[in-house]
Every structure is written in C-alpha cells, then in structure tokens.
Write a protein that holds these residues in place. Structure first.
Motif, PDB file in Angstrom:
ATOM      1  N   ILE A   1      -0.891   1.793  -7.489  1.00 54.81           N
ATOM      2  CA  ILE A   1      -1.511   2.720  -8.424  1.00 54.81           C
ATOM      3  C   ILE A   1      -2.136   1.947  -9.589  1.00 54.81           C
ATOM      4  N   GLY A   2      -3.364   2.320  -9.940  1.00 53.40           N
ATOM      5  CA  GLY A   2      -4.075   1.657 -11.020  1.00 53.40           C
ATOM      6  C   GLY A   2      -4.813   0.407 -10.602  1.00 53.40           C
ATOM      7  N   TRP A   3      -4.882   0.122  -9.280  1.00 57.09           N
ATOM      8  CA  TRP A   3      -5.547  -1.096  -8.829  1.00 57.09           C
ATOM      9  C   TRP A   3      -6.736  -0.810  -7.916  1.00 57.09           C
ATOM     10  N   GLU A   4      -7.259   0.421  -7.949  1.00 54.14           N
ATOM     11  CA  GLU A   4      -8.530   0.645  -7.261  1.00 54.14           C
ATOM     12  C   GLU A   4      -9.634  -0.055  -8.058  1.00 54.14           C
ATOM     13  N   ASP A   5     -10.880   0.042  -7.625  1.00 50.65           N
ATOM     14  CA  ASP A   5     -11.947  -0.836  -8.114  1.00 50.65           C
ATOM     15  C   ASP A   5     -12.028  -0.944  -9.630  1.00 50.65           C
ATOM     16  N   TYR A   6     -11.955   0.182 -10.343  1.00 51.00           N
ATOM     17  CA  TYR A   6     -12.144   0.152 -11.792  1.00 51.00           C
ATOM     18  C   TYR A   6     -10.852   0.346 -12.572  1.00 51.00           C
ATOM     19  N   ASN A   7      -9.706   0.285 -11.894  1.00 55.47           N
ATOM     20  CA  ASN A   7      -8.403   0.403 -12.562  1.00 55.47           C
ATOM     21  C   ASN A   7      -8.314   1.662 -13.421  1.00 55.47           C
ATOM     22  N   ARG A   8      -8.829   2.776 -12.915  1.00 54.07           N
ATOM     23  CA  ARG A   8      -8.838   4.003 -13.704  1.00 54.07           C
ATOM     24  C   ARG A   8      -7.815   5.033 -13.200  1.00 54.07           C
ATOM     25  N   SER A   9      -7.269   4.863 -12.020  1.00 56.41           N
ATOM     26  CA  SER A   9      -6.362   5.870 -11.483  1.00 56.41           C
ATOM     27  C   SER A   9      -4.977   5.763 -12.108  1.00 56.41           C
ATOM     28  N   GLY A  10      -4.233   6.855 -12.039  1.00 56.21           N
ATOM     29  CA  GLY A  10      -2.848   6.834 -12.480  1.00 56.21           C
ATOM     30  C   GLY A  10      -2.639   7.054 -13.960  1.00 56.21           C
ATOM     31  N   ARG A  11      -3.486   7.871 -14.613  1.00 62.85           N
ATOM     32  CA  ARG A  11      -3.203   8.203 -16.008  1.00 62.85           C
ATOM     33  C   ARG A  11      -1.850   8.905 -16.090  1.00 62.85           C
ATOM     34  N   GLY A  12      -1.004   8.430 -16.993  1.00 61.72           N
ATOM     35  CA  GLY A  12       0.356   8.937 -17.090  1.00 61.72           C
ATOM     36  C   GLY A  12       1.384   8.031 -16.447  1.00 61.72           C
ATOM     37  N   PHE A  13       0.907   6.978 -15.749  1.00 60.02           N
ATOM     38  CA  PHE A  13       1.800   6.032 -15.085  1.00 60.02           C
ATOM     39  C   PHE A  13       1.489   4.612 -15.556  1.00 60.02           C
ATOM     40  N   ASP A  14       2.500   3.765 -15.519  1.00 67.49           N
ATOM     41  CA  ASP A  14       2.269   2.336 -15.694  1.00 67.49           C
ATOM     42  C   ASP A  14       1.467   1.814 -14.510  1.00 67.49           C
ATOM     43  N   GLN A  15       0.541   0.882 -14.777  1.00 69.29           N
ATOM     44  CA  GLN A  15      -0.130   0.196 -13.677  1.00 69.29           C
ATOM     45  C   GLN A  15       0.924  -0.521 -12.833  1.00 69.29           C
ATOM     46  N   ASN A  16       0.782  -0.449 -11.508  1.00 68.50           N
ATOM     47  CA  ASN A  16       1.717  -1.033 -10.539  1.00 68.50           C
ATOM     48  C   ASN A  16       2.967  -0.186 -10.306  1.00 68.50           C
ATOM     49  N   ARG A  17       3.106   0.965 -10.978  1.00 61.52           N
ATOM     50  CA  ARG A  17       4.371   1.710 -10.892  1.00 61.52           C
ATOM     51  C   ARG A  17       4.733   2.039  -9.444  1.00 61.52           C
ATOM     52  N   TYR A  18       3.742   2.358  -8.617  1.00 64.38           N
ATOM     53  CA  TYR A  18       4.008   2.670  -7.216  1.00 64.38           C
ATOM     54  C   TYR A  18       3.141   1.789  -6.327  1.00 64.38           C
ATOM     55  N   ARG A  19       3.779   1.158  -5.354  1.00 66.20           N
ATOM     56  CA  ARG A  19       3.105   0.230  -4.452  1.00 66.20           C
ATOM     57  C   ARG A  19       3.675   0.421  -3.051  1.00 66.20           C
ATOM     58  N   GLY A  20       2.814   0.308  -2.042  1.00 71.88           N
ATOM     59  CA  GLY A  20       3.285   0.446  -0.668  1.00 71.88           C
ATOM     60  C   GLY A  20       2.184   0.125   0.325  1.00 71.88           C
ATOM     61  N   ARG A  21       2.484   0.294   1.586  1.00 67.36           N
ATOM     62  CA  ARG A  21       1.499   0.013   2.629  1.00 67.36           C
ATOM     63  C   ARG A  21       0.423   1.095   2.696  1.00 67.36           C
ATOM     64  N   ASN A  22       0.751   2.302   2.240  1.00 65.97           N
ATOM     65  CA  ASN A  22      -0.190   3.421   2.225  1.00 65.97           C
ATOM     66  C   ASN A  22      -0.106   4.117   0.876  1.00 65.97           C
ATOM     67  N   LEU A  23      -1.248   4.459   0.328  1.00 67.11           N
ATOM     68  CA  LEU A  23      -1.308   5.143  -0.968  1.00 67.11           C
ATOM     69  C   LEU A  23      -2.421   6.179  -0.923  1.00 67.11           C
ATOM     70  N   ILE A  24      -2.093   7.397  -1.327  1.00 68.05           N
ATOM     71  CA  ILE A  24      -3.109   8.442  -1.480  1.00 68.05           C
ATOM     72  C   ILE A  24      -3.045   8.959  -2.914  1.00 68.05           C
ATOM     73  N   TYR A  25      -4.234   9.190  -3.487  1.00 65.08           N
ATOM     74  CA  TYR A  25      -4.330   9.596  -4.891  1.00 65.08           C
ATOM     75  C   TYR A  25      -5.289  10.773  -5.007  1.00 65.08           C
TER      76      TYR A  25
END
Length: 371
Positions: free
Chosen positions: A269-293
């Motif tokens: 979370i927060g590591w897509e192209d422009y690092n804009r996803s995941g407002r309300g979360f720490d960057q890197n808070r959730y990581r895995g083999r699959n991620l949907i946002y």
C-alpha cells in the motif's frame, strides 16, 4: 476563475498583461514548500514543484506534467523524485517516467496482517528507481508500448534492535541482513486515457495494464513477473457547469506471478506509481503477493470563482498474507480535505487531506489531486 497567483499580483499591485493569442504552449509552474512528517518518523522539508505544459496545440494535445518533490530532514535522510507524464504533439505518443534517489528509513509490518500496528520494524536502505515507458497511439485514447524498470535497494538492514528482517517476515527473498535487492525488468503496456489534464481531471477515463517481466539475463537473482491493472473514472454531475461537482473513482489490482520475488518488490500500500494510495494508512502498512485497492472521492467547489473547494473520500484495500485473506479481509479508511486553487491555467490545487483508518490517521499537504 481566481487563484493564488491572482491574489499575489493584487497584493503586489502587478497589473495583468494583455491576453495572448496562440496555441497555449506556455509552461505553468506551481511551487509549494512545506514541512511534514515522513514515513519512518521525523520531519522533513519538502518542496513540491509541478509544471504543466503543452507540446502541441491544446485543441488536439493533452497537458503534460512534470513533478519534482525533493525532501531533506537535515540529517541522513533525503529524496530526489522526478516524475513525468508527457503527451507529444497531437497525442501520438505518451511517455511516462519515474526516477528517484531515496535514502530511508521506513517502517515495515511484514506480510498481510502478520504484525500489529505497534509491532512495526524500522528498515534502513538507499533506493534507486528508474522507470521509463513509451506508448504509441493505436486509435483515439488507446495506446500500446513497452517500458524498462529498475529497482535497486542497497544495504537493506534493520534498526539496531536485534530483530532481523528475515526472522520478522518469515520470508526468504530479499530479506538477508546488509544485502542488496536488485530487480530489472521489461514491460508490455496498454493504456486508455481520455483525461485532457492529468493534474486535475474533470472528466474522462483512465485504464492501464502493465505486464512486467524480470528475466535472469538482466541480472535478477530469480526471474519473476508481475501484473498491474489501474482503472479510474471521473463523473461530472453537470457537464456544462464551470464549477466542479463530480465523483472520482479509482481502483487497482497489483499481483506478482512467481514465488521468488524480493520482499520490497512485493505489492504494498502506498507504492503504486505516484505513492498516492492508502490515505489513512502508513506507507508499507500492508504488503503481500496480491493487493487490490478501491477509492471514491467527491469533489466540489465552495466558491463560485473556483478558488476554494472541498473533497470527501473513502478507500479500502485487501492484501494476501498471514491473518489476511485476499478479497475477504478489508482495511477501510475515510477522510476529507480542503482545496485551494494554486494555478488556474494548469488547474493545479493545493490539497490538504486528513484521513483516518482503524489504527492510524494521516494529514497530507500536496500539489495536485491524489488521482
């Protein structure tokens, strides 16, 4: 329309020049210096600069943009990110670039919901990213092309608390102490984009698919592949009004297709192209083999001249991993923000956003819309 540049001219008693007649190929700068907290803790000085410009007649060429957001915390942490989204004359080509030199630390929480919020682990490393893609127009709004992607992290190590990244994550790839993580790959890209201004879209669609291949002949320890699908839709409730009143919807799916993928290259979370996803979360808070946002944001002007506006938004993500079932376990957040028109010619806003998830809150100040 009114912006901060107009207010500055009035305050300094600068008379506006005569209107120019032409194709509008000027460069429209927006600059915002500010201080903010950064992932990993601490405060940094950031100068966000956005340049919007046309490389053709604006009647048949979309606005290009370049963003440069350097930061420094007066110690050993700094970042030099430059991102670009360039439309060539008559939209025949679109060229996207992302170059970064970053010196961290950042926190990590392992895979899925492996660790609680307070059980975070501090990582230190230096990071070089070099992404470039070039896509040729197939027909109106549709493009296809190729890209090159380099992720090089040097001297990945944990904070001096005795906990090793490999033990903390129970993950074998890219987690050795004081190691380098290197990923070099080629991509096949398909894009559909009808937004005439990516800095502040008012309508149109955006959809992109990227299939990335990281073969061993490019220096990777293990060959691996990934898939990234990004879809956005902008809905104006009154297409003929000059005031903003719209709903923006965004979703992306990010998945790796092989097992031996470096830990820091896994979807996070927060590591897509422009690092804009995941407002309300720490960057890197959730990581895995699959991620949907998924995210939805309502945007509306407050004043008739467009100088002030507001947004309300909600987002949620689901990630695969320990204690987290993909598409079953969801992590939601909500928030709101204020908008101040910085440059009406490029439609660049200053955005102040506050967001809250179950265990964390964030305040963000930035130039341009989140998506």
């Amino acid at each position: 329309m009114l912006d901060l540049i107009d207010i500055g001219k009035r305050f300094l008693h600068i008379k506006p020049g005569s209107p120019r007649i032409g194709n509008g190929r000027g460069i429209y700068f927006s600059v915002l210096p500010f201080s903010t907290t950064v992932p990993g803790g601490g405060t940094a000085i950031i100068t966000s600069t956005t340049a919007g410009f046309y490389l053709g007649d604006r009647k048949d060429t979309y606005m290009s943009k370049i963003t440069f957001t350097p930061y420094w915390n007066f110690k050993q942490r700094f970042g030099l990110p430059i991102r670009s989204y360039i439309w060539l004359n008559q939209n025949k080509w679109v060229i996207s670039g992302d170059t970064r030199l970053l010196v961290y630390p950042q926190h990590t929480w392992g895979l899925g919901r492996q660790h609680k919020q307070e059980e975070k682990l501090l990582l230190n490393y230096s990071y070089l990213r070099f992404y470039q893609t070039a896509l040729r127009r197939l027909f109106r709004g549709a493009f296809a092309g190729i890209g090159y992607h380099l992720d090089y992290r040097l001297n990945v190590r944990t904070d001096d608390n005795g906990t090793l990244l490999r033990d903390y994550t129970a993950y074998a790839y890219g987690t050795s102490a004081f190691s380098n993580s290197y990923s070099s790959g080629l991509s096949l890209d398909v894009l559909f984009d009808t937004r005439n201004n990516s800095i502040n879209p008012w309508d149109g669609y955006y959809a992109s698919v990227q299939y990335r291949i990281n073969p061993s002949f490019l220096g990777n320890d293990h060959a691996w592949k990934s898939l990234y699908l990004d879809i956005r839709k902008y809905i104006r409730f009154n297409p003929y009004a000059h005031r903003q009143n719209m709903l923006a919807v965004w979703g992306y799916l990010w998945a790796v297709l092989d097992k031996k993928v470096p830990y820091l290259d896994l979807p996070s979370i927060g590591w897509e192209d422009y690092n804009r996803s995941g407002r309300g979360f720490d960057q890197n808070r959730y990581r895995g083999r699959n991620l949907i946002y998924l995210e939805a944001e309502y945007r509306r002007d407050i004043t008739h001249n467009g100088f002030l506006g507001f947004v309300v938004f909600t987002n949620a993500n689901s990630v695969s991993g320990p204690k987290s079932t993909f598409l079953i376990s969801w992590n939601p957040a909500v928030g709101a923000g204020l908008r101040i028109k910085m440059n009406k010619r490029s439609a660049t806003n200053i955005g102040l956003n506050f967001a809250r998830s179950m265990h964390h809150s964030t305040f963000n100040l930035a130039l341009g819309e989140v998506f």
